[in-house]
Design a protein around this motif. Structure first.
Motif, PDB file in Angstrom:
ATOM      1  N   PHE A 112      -7.621  75.001  90.443  1.00 54.62           N
ATOM      2  CA  PHE A 112      -7.424  74.662  89.300  1.00 54.62           C
ATOM      3  C   PHE A 112      -5.998  74.742  89.208  1.00 54.62           C
ATOM      4  O   PHE A 112      -6.011  75.961  89.461  1.00 54.62           O
ATOM      5  N   ASN A 123     -13.287  77.111  77.114  1.00 56.60           N
ATOM      6  CA  ASN A 123     -11.921  76.897  77.086  1.00 56.60           C
ATOM      7  C   ASN A 123     -12.312  75.774  77.938  1.00 56.60           C
ATOM      8  O   ASN A 123     -10.865  75.121  78.147  1.00 56.60           O
ATOM      9  N   ASN A 124     -12.823  75.434  78.346  1.00 49.12           N
ATOM     10  CA  ASN A 124     -12.921  73.262  78.652  1.00 49.12           C
ATOM     11  C   ASN A 124     -11.642  73.932  80.369  1.00 49.12           C
ATOM     12  O   ASN A 124     -11.794  72.465  80.696  1.00 49.12           O
ATOM     13  N   ASP A 125     -11.574  74.822  80.823  1.00 52.88           N
ATOM     14  CA  ASP A 125     -11.578  74.575  82.649  1.00 52.88           C
ATOM     15  C   ASP A 125     -12.389  74.604  82.997  1.00 52.88           C
ATOM     16  O   ASP A 125     -13.511  75.702  82.895  1.00 52.88           O
ATOM     17  N   MET A 126     -12.808  74.313  84.467  1.00 55.46           N
ATOM     18  CA  MET A 126     -13.466  73.701  85.135  1.00 55.46           C
ATOM     19  C   MET A 126     -12.929  75.032  86.196  1.00 55.46           C
ATOM     20  O   MET A 126     -11.826  74.781  87.122  1.00 55.46           O
ATOM     21  N   ARG A 127     -14.652  75.563  87.362  1.00 54.13           N
ATOM     22  CA  ARG A 127     -14.167  76.010  88.115  1.00 54.13           C
ATOM     23  C   ARG A 127     -15.161  75.519  88.967  1.00 54.13           C
ATOM     24  O   ARG A 127     -16.569  75.136  88.635  1.00 54.13           O
ATOM     25  N   PHE A 128     -14.416  75.061  90.355  1.00 55.20           N
ATOM     26  CA  PHE A 128     -15.801  74.900  91.565  1.00 55.20           C
ATOM     27  C   PHE A 128     -15.858  75.745  92.503  1.00 55.20           C
ATOM     28  O   PHE A 128     -14.615  76.183  93.197  1.00 55.20           O
ATOM     29  N   GLY A 129     -17.167  75.397  93.713  1.00 53.65           N
ATOM     30  CA  GLY A 129     -17.709  75.622  94.774  1.00 53.65           C
ATOM     31  C   GLY A 129     -16.778  75.314  95.352  1.00 53.65           C
ATOM     32  O   GLY A 129     -15.931  74.982  95.675  1.00 53.65           O
ATOM     33  N   ARG A 156     -18.317  75.540  83.599  1.00 54.04           N
ATOM     34  CA  ARG A 156     -17.483  75.450  82.109  1.00 54.04           C
ATOM     35  C   ARG A 156     -17.916  76.361  81.652  1.00 54.04           C
ATOM     36  O   ARG A 156     -19.125  76.771  81.488  1.00 54.04           O
ATOM     37  N   ASP A 157     -17.010  77.578  80.803  1.00 50.57           N
ATOM     38  CA  ASP A 157     -17.003  77.603  79.576  1.00 50.57           C
ATOM     39  C   ASP A 157     -16.228  77.312  78.294  1.00 50.57           C
ATOM     40  O   ASP A 157     -15.725  75.661  78.444  1.00 50.57           O
ATOM     41  N   GLY A 182     -12.994  73.833  98.323  1.00 50.92           N
ATOM     42  CA  GLY A 182     -12.916  73.264  96.561  1.00 50.92           C
ATOM     43  C   GLY A 182     -11.873  72.533  96.122  1.00 50.92           C
ATOM     44  O   GLY A 182     -10.477  73.369  96.464  1.00 50.92           O
ATOM     45  N   PRO A 183     -11.750  72.791  94.933  1.00 51.22           N
ATOM     46  CA  PRO A 183     -10.805  72.133  94.459  1.00 51.22           C
ATOM     47  C   PRO A 183     -10.103  73.430  93.728  1.00 51.22           C
ATOM     48  O   PRO A 183     -11.044  74.590  92.844  1.00 51.22           O
ATOM     49  N   MET A 238     -10.611  67.123  74.765  1.00 52.56           N
ATOM     50  CA  MET A 238     -10.959  68.488  74.465  1.00 52.56           C
ATOM     51  C   MET A 238     -12.079  68.821  73.611  1.00 52.56           C
ATOM     52  O   MET A 238     -12.185  68.715  72.583  1.00 52.56           O
ATOM     53  N   PHE A 261     -22.582  71.656  86.800  1.00 50.22           N
ATOM     54  CA  PHE A 261     -22.213  70.189  87.004  1.00 50.22           C
ATOM     55  C   PHE A 261     -22.252  70.090  88.244  1.00 50.22           C
ATOM     56  O   PHE A 261     -21.595  71.195  88.815  1.00 50.22           O
ATOM     57  N   SER A 311      -5.853  67.666  84.090  1.00 54.15           N
ATOM     58  CA  SER A 311      -6.258  68.824  84.370  1.00 54.15           C
ATOM     59  C   SER A 311      -5.657  68.510  85.697  1.00 54.15           C
ATOM     60  O   SER A 311      -5.989  67.744  86.230  1.00 54.15           O
ATOM     61  N   GLN A 340     -15.725  66.223  83.323  1.00 58.36           N
ATOM     62  CA  GLN A 340     -14.001  65.656  83.473  1.00 58.36           C
ATOM     63  C   GLN A 340     -14.587  64.861  84.547  1.00 58.36           C
ATOM     64  O   GLN A 340     -15.535  64.081  85.580  1.00 58.36           O
ATOM     65  N   TYR A 382      -5.694  69.597  90.106  1.00 59.07           N
ATOM     66  CA  TYR A 382      -5.989  70.282  91.438  1.00 59.07           C
ATOM     67  C   TYR A 382      -5.792  70.676  92.402  1.00 59.07           C
ATOM     68  O   TYR A 382      -5.409  68.846  92.104  1.00 59.07           O
ATOM     69  N   GLN A 440      -4.087  72.809  83.700  1.00 62.18           N
ATOM     70  CA  GLN A 440      -4.836  71.678  82.445  1.00 62.18           C
ATOM     71  C   GLN A 440      -3.626  71.911  80.802  1.00 62.18           C
ATOM     72  O   GLN A 440      -2.936  72.620  80.589  1.00 62.18           O
ATOM     73  N   TYR A 487     -21.850  75.665  81.190  1.00 61.59           N
ATOM     74  CA  TYR A 487     -22.457  74.259  81.593  1.00 61.59           C
ATOM     75  C   TYR A 487     -21.234  73.359  82.987  1.00 61.59           C
ATOM     76  O   TYR A 487     -21.288  74.798  83.339  1.00 61.59           O
ATOM     77  N   PRO A 494     -16.650  70.825  76.154  1.00 58.09           N
ATOM     78  CA  PRO A 494     -17.095  71.327  77.399  1.00 58.09           C
ATOM     79  C   PRO A 494     -18.546  70.767  78.823  1.00 58.09           C
ATOM     80  O   PRO A 494     -17.889  71.044  79.352  1.00 58.09           O
ATOM     81  N   ASN A 495     -19.295  69.980  77.181  1.00 57.97           N
ATOM     82  CA  ASN A 495     -19.990  69.339  77.815  1.00 57.97           C
ATOM     83  C   ASN A 495     -19.781  68.579  78.416  1.00 57.97           C
ATOM     84  O   ASN A 495     -21.041  67.733  79.033  1.00 57.97           O
TER      85      ASN A 495
END
Lengths: 114, 112
Positions: A45, B97-103, B94-95, A42-43, A96, B34, A33, A103, A35, A48, B32, A99-100
């Motif tokens: 997106f 869909n595997n992509d991550m969103r940051f604050g 993260r949901d 913040g980063p 892939m 982090f 991914s 990264q 960013y 990916q 999920y 998701p738990n």
């Protein structure tokens, strides 16, 4: 275990030019991914890559494009550079379907547009 | 789409005092969550994650986070702050869909 590496660390370009940033994923990871992190933010997106194809994209124009190679490494290409493209570009790798799992990030490429 | 909010741009604490960095999230389905830390001129370093189970999650360097489903929050905590904890902290969601969103990040400053 080899971590995520990015090159170059710093880059200076002028408006209208094109740039390619590179990322080697952590060993065992198949997803990369990208960013964009502007100063004080913040980063954000960008997109990916998984199985050498784009697998999700954020709100970035088409002049941001990428590639993933069979060894899972990746490139970020930006065409027609604009002043607002100045930022830290971060690459992160993961597996892939998990998701738990976190990264893992490289230290980024600092891109400055003059 | 999932999103994260960090309501404080800056948190200042004295060394030895407890610290809290706040985070609220929005996601459809199971979250999920982090926490990452960023030191100057470096990438993001993973601190801890919440997947499911205990609402209090323990992570690296003495940090922990409390998950609260009813308040959709995931606040980062540490009982006793160190000067070396001074850095930029990011909450992420993260949901499936595997992509991550940051604050947007919270700058923590710990004063001696």
């Amino acid at each position: 275990e080899t971590g995520v590496t990015q090159s170059p660390t710093h880059l200076i370009k002028t408006r209208g030019q094109q740039v390619t940033l590179r990322c080697s994923s952590q060993s065992g990871h198949n997803t990369v991914s990208w960013y964009q992190q502007a100063l004080g933010q913040g980063p954000q997106f960008i997109f990916q890559y998984y199985r050498e194809e784009e697998n999700g994209r954020g709100n970035f124009p088409p002049r941001f494009s990428g590639l993933q190679f069979p060894n899972y490494s990746s490139e970020l290409n930006v065409n027609a550079l604009e002043l607002d493209d100045s930022a830290l570009y971060l690459c992160a790798s993961s597996l892939m379907g998990l998701p738990n799992q976190p990264q893992h990030f490289g230290d980024g490429t600092r891109l400055s547009i003059l | 789409a999932q999103s994260v909010a960090q309501p404080e741009d800056q948190v200042n604490v004295a060394e030895g005092n407890p610290l809290t960095v706040k985070c609220t999230y929005s996601v459809s389905g199971n979250p999920y969550l982090f926490w990452y830390v960023q030191y100057p001129n470096r990438g993001l370093q993973f601190l801890l994650k919440y997947i499911t189970g205990d609402n209090l999650v323990k992570g690296s360097y003495g940090f922990e986070a409390e998950f609260n489903k009813s308040q959709t929050s995931f606040h980062l905590k540490k009982p006793s702050a160190l000067v070396s904890d001074s850095a930029l902290y990011f909450c992420a969601v993260r949901d499936n869909n595997n992509d991550m969103r940051f604050g947007a990040g919270t700058r923590l400053t710990v004063k001696p």
